[in-house]
Design a protein around this motif. Structure first.
Motif, PDB file in Angstrom:
ATOM      1  N   THR A 158      -5.911  -0.942  -9.260  1.00 44.78           N
ATOM      2  CA  THR A 158      -5.608  -0.500  -7.750  1.00 44.78           C
ATOM      3  C   THR A 158      -5.163   1.099  -7.708  1.00 44.78           C
ATOM      4  OG1 THR A 158      -3.441  -1.259  -8.123  1.00 44.78           O
ATOM      5  CG2 THR A 158      -4.868  -2.789  -7.039  1.00 44.78           C
ATOM      6  N   TYR A 182       1.710  -7.088  -3.967  1.00 43.11           N
ATOM      7  CA  TYR A 182       2.417  -5.976  -3.475  1.00 43.11           C
ATOM      8  C   TYR A 182       3.455  -6.703  -2.263  1.00 43.11           C
ATOM      9  CZ  TYR A 182      -0.732  -2.442  -5.274  1.00 43.11           C
ATOM     10  OH  TYR A 182      -1.301  -1.804  -6.235  1.00 43.11           O
ATOM     11  N   ILE A 194       3.182  -8.763   0.052  1.00 47.89           N
ATOM     12  CA  ILE A 194       2.767  -8.550   1.433  1.00 47.89           C
ATOM     13  C   ILE A 194       2.887 -10.027   2.184  1.00 47.89           C
ATOM     14  CG2 ILE A 194       0.904  -7.871   3.038  1.00 47.89           C
ATOM     15  CD1 ILE A 194       0.158  -5.765   0.926  1.00 47.89           C
ATOM     16  N   VAL A 220      -5.198  -4.294   5.657  1.00 47.73           N
ATOM     17  CA  VAL A 220      -4.141  -4.030   4.330  1.00 47.73           C
ATOM     18  C   VAL A 220      -4.691  -2.892   3.633  1.00 47.73           C
ATOM     19  CG1 VAL A 220      -2.754  -4.501   2.443  1.00 47.73           C
ATOM     20  CG2 VAL A 220      -2.870  -6.263   4.463  1.00 47.73           C
ATOM     21  N   ILE A 256      -4.579  -0.597   0.154  1.00 45.16           N
ATOM     22  CA  ILE A 256      -3.620  -0.312  -1.024  1.00 45.16           C
ATOM     23  C   ILE A 256      -4.195   0.805  -1.764  1.00 45.16           C
ATOM     24  CG2 ILE A 256      -3.449  -1.451  -3.530  1.00 45.16           C
ATOM     25  CD1 ILE A 256      -3.702  -4.304  -1.840  1.00 45.16           C
ATOM     26  N   SER A 277       1.020  -0.118  -0.940  1.00 42.83           N
ATOM     27  CA  SER A 277       0.345  -0.904   0.248  1.00 42.83           C
ATOM     28  C   SER A 277       0.731  -0.378   1.431  1.00 42.83           C
ATOM     29  CB  SER A 277       0.803  -2.344  -0.008  1.00 42.83           C
ATOM     30  OG  SER A 277       2.023  -2.736   0.375  1.00 42.83           O
TER      31      SER A 277
END
Length: 137
Positions: A5, A53, A55, A64, A66, A71
């Protein structure tokens, strides 16, 4: 997870929402620098990233972002996405100055009504062969 990520900006989206799928197609068409990868929130990857994350899916179930190991949700995610699109779309980022509660109020109104206005599919979208490289499964 087989992706990093911190190397790529990832957009999680509601894979059964027609509006969200149209938005993904729009972003792909205007992402000339290939900045984004995509995953449906309902996919294994989406679920792993939501968990990683922290969430809460009950807070956001439609968009969302990232990026750089951080995030972003709701209107902040959408506005940060516009910064990377070609054309005049990056100018929309100016709306980040509007207080989050106002921006997210508009976002939530659209999100609550998206199925009613645009419909939904029975299953997540399946990308075409040309688009598969943009998706994380």
């Amino acid at each position: 997870m087989s992706y990093k990520t911190n190397d790529t900006a990832i957009i999680l989206f509601d894979g059964v929402c027609n509006f969200c799928n149209a938005s993904v197609n729009f972003i792909i068409a205007h992402d000339k620098k290939n900045h984004f990868k995509f995953a449906a929130i309902q996919s294994k990857t989406g679920e792993e990233l939501l968990k990683k994350y922290n969430i809460d899916e009950s807070i956001t179930d439609s968009a969302v972002l990232i990026e750089n190991n951080k995030s972003y949700i709701k209107s902040t995610a959408v506005l940060r996405i516009t910064k990377h699109l070609n054309g005049l779309y990056p100018l929309l980022y100016i709306f980040i100055i509007i207080p989050t509660f106002i921006r997210d109020g508009v976002y939530d109104f659209i999100s609550r009504n998206r199925y009613k206005w645009f419909g939904k599919k029975e299953s997540c979208m399946i990308p075409t062969e040309e688009m598969k490289s943009k998706f994380i499964f």
